[in-house]
Write a protein that holds these residues in place. Structure first.
Motif, PDB file in Angstrom:
ATOM      1  N   TYR A 186      39.084  28.181  31.428  1.00 45.24           N
ATOM      2  CA  TYR A 186      39.358  27.268  32.546  1.00 45.24           C
ATOM      3  C   TYR A 186      39.035  25.802  32.189  1.00 45.24           C
ATOM      4  O   TYR A 186      39.716  24.884  32.634  1.00 45.24           O
ATOM      5  N   ASN A 187      38.012  25.600  31.358  1.00 45.31           N
ATOM      6  CA  ASN A 187      37.619  24.221  31.025  1.00 45.31           C
ATOM      7  C   ASN A 187      38.288  23.705  29.749  1.00 45.31           C
ATOM      8  O   ASN A 187      37.928  22.658  29.217  1.00 45.31           O
TER       9      ASN A 187
ATOM     10  N   ARG B 155      41.956  24.417  34.145  1.00 47.16           N
ATOM     11  CA  ARG B 155      42.223  24.741  35.550  1.00 47.16           C
ATOM     12  C   ARG B 155      40.888  24.834  36.276  1.00 47.16           C
ATOM     13  O   ARG B 155      39.839  24.935  35.640  1.00 47.16           O
ATOM     14  N   GLU B 156      40.988  24.888  37.578  1.00 42.53           N
ATOM     15  CA  GLU B 156      39.760  24.980  38.362  1.00 42.53           C
ATOM     16  C   GLU B 156      39.152  26.373  38.232  1.00 42.53           C
ATOM     17  O   GLU B 156      39.885  27.373  38.186  1.00 42.53           O
ATOM     18  N   VAL B 157      37.845  26.439  38.155  1.00 38.01           N
ATOM     19  CA  VAL B 157      37.173  27.731  38.064  1.00 38.01           C
ATOM     20  C   VAL B 157      37.475  28.552  39.331  1.00 38.01           C
ATOM     21  O   VAL B 157      37.643  27.996  40.411  1.00 38.01           O
ATOM     22  N   ALA B 158      37.600  29.880  39.145  1.00 37.81           N
ATOM     23  CA  ALA B 158      37.933  30.752  40.286  1.00 37.81           C
ATOM     24  C   ALA B 158      37.052  32.000  40.248  1.00 37.81           C
ATOM     25  O   ALA B 158      36.579  32.404  39.183  1.00 37.81           O
TER      26      ALA B 158
ATOM     27  N   THR C 192      39.836  29.462  44.067  1.00 41.78           N
ATOM     28  CA  THR C 192      39.196  28.444  43.225  1.00 41.78           C
ATOM     29  C   THR C 192      37.990  27.897  43.990  1.00 41.78           C
ATOM     30  O   THR C 192      37.837  28.137  45.190  1.00 41.78           O
ATOM     31  N   LYS C 193      37.182  27.126  43.277  1.00 43.53           N
ATOM     32  CA  LYS C 193      35.971  26.577  43.903  1.00 43.53           C
ATOM     33  C   LYS C 193      36.305  25.708  45.123  1.00 43.53           C
ATOM     34  O   LYS C 193      35.566  25.667  46.098  1.00 43.53           O
ATOM     35  N   SER C 194      37.473  25.029  45.064  1.00 44.15           N
ATOM     36  CA  SER C 194      37.833  24.182  46.216  1.00 44.15           C
ATOM     37  C   SER C 194      38.560  24.969  47.303  1.00 44.15           C
ATOM     38  O   SER C 194      38.994  24.399  48.295  1.00 44.15           O
TER      39      SER C 194
ATOM     40  N   LYS D 273      41.377  27.141  46.945  1.00 48.77           N
ATOM     41  CA  LYS D 273      42.800  27.485  46.792  1.00 48.77           C
ATOM     42  C   LYS D 273      42.941  28.976  46.456  1.00 48.77           C
ATOM     43  O   LYS D 273      42.239  29.483  45.570  1.00 48.77           O
TER      44      LYS D 273
END
Ligand code: SF4
Length: 153
Positions: A18-19, A56-59, A68-70, A72
């Motif tokens: 992801y990072n 991508r954002e971590v999920a 995802t953390k936000s 989604k």
């Protein structure tokens, strides 16, 4: 012809995490080199195969879904990646896979609990679960070459 096995691409040095990095180590490089003597390694990243970008954002998995953390909902992409990997395993007669531990896709037995606090709970990632349903045995990156010998027998 060598038997084929699925391996998480990030364990093979592909920067698909992801990072944007990988999970390869010198020790893993040595172990996969040894495995490659007896097996054809099929490198897969279910999250990329499901259509997610890198980085991508971590999920994490929460209930039957992945967020995802936000917040989604990426369940569809995780399900798609799992299906592609399961189809690949079936098509290639894979009997085992070496998958990255704790991941919401590749993790087996233990995964993060959905709170993004590094807390583990029992459970399988989407791809690990789909493969297990086909009878594919899952090892993680801590496998020893003795495990491999047991699988051959
Ligand atoms: S989905 Fe699996 S292969 Fe892809 S980065 Fe995550 S752990 Fe590695």
């Amino acid at each position: 012809m060598k038997e084929k096995i699925l391996v998480s691409a990030c364990l093979l040095g592909i920067n698909c995490k992801y990072n944007g990095s990988s999970n390869q180590t010198k020790e893993l490089e040595r172990k996969f080199k040894h495995l490659a003597l007896n097996y054809e390694i099929l490198s897969v990243c279910p999250e990329e195969l499901g259509g997610l970008a890198t980085p991508r954002e971590v999920a994490e998995i929460n209930g039957e879904k992945v967020f995802t953390k936000s917040g989604k909902d990426v369940t569809e992409q995780f399900s798609k990646g799992a299906k592609i990997c399961a189809d690949l395993a079936l098509k290639n007669g894979c009997k085992f896979a070496v998958l990255k531990s704790k991941s919401p896709s590749c993790g087996s037995e233990f995964i993060y609990d959905g709170t993004f606090s590094k807390t583990l709970k029992t459970g399988d990632g989407f791809t690990a679960r789909a493969l297990k349903q086909l009878g594919v045995k899952i090892l993680d990156e801590n496998f020893s070459l003795d495990d491999e010998i047991n699988l051959i027998i």
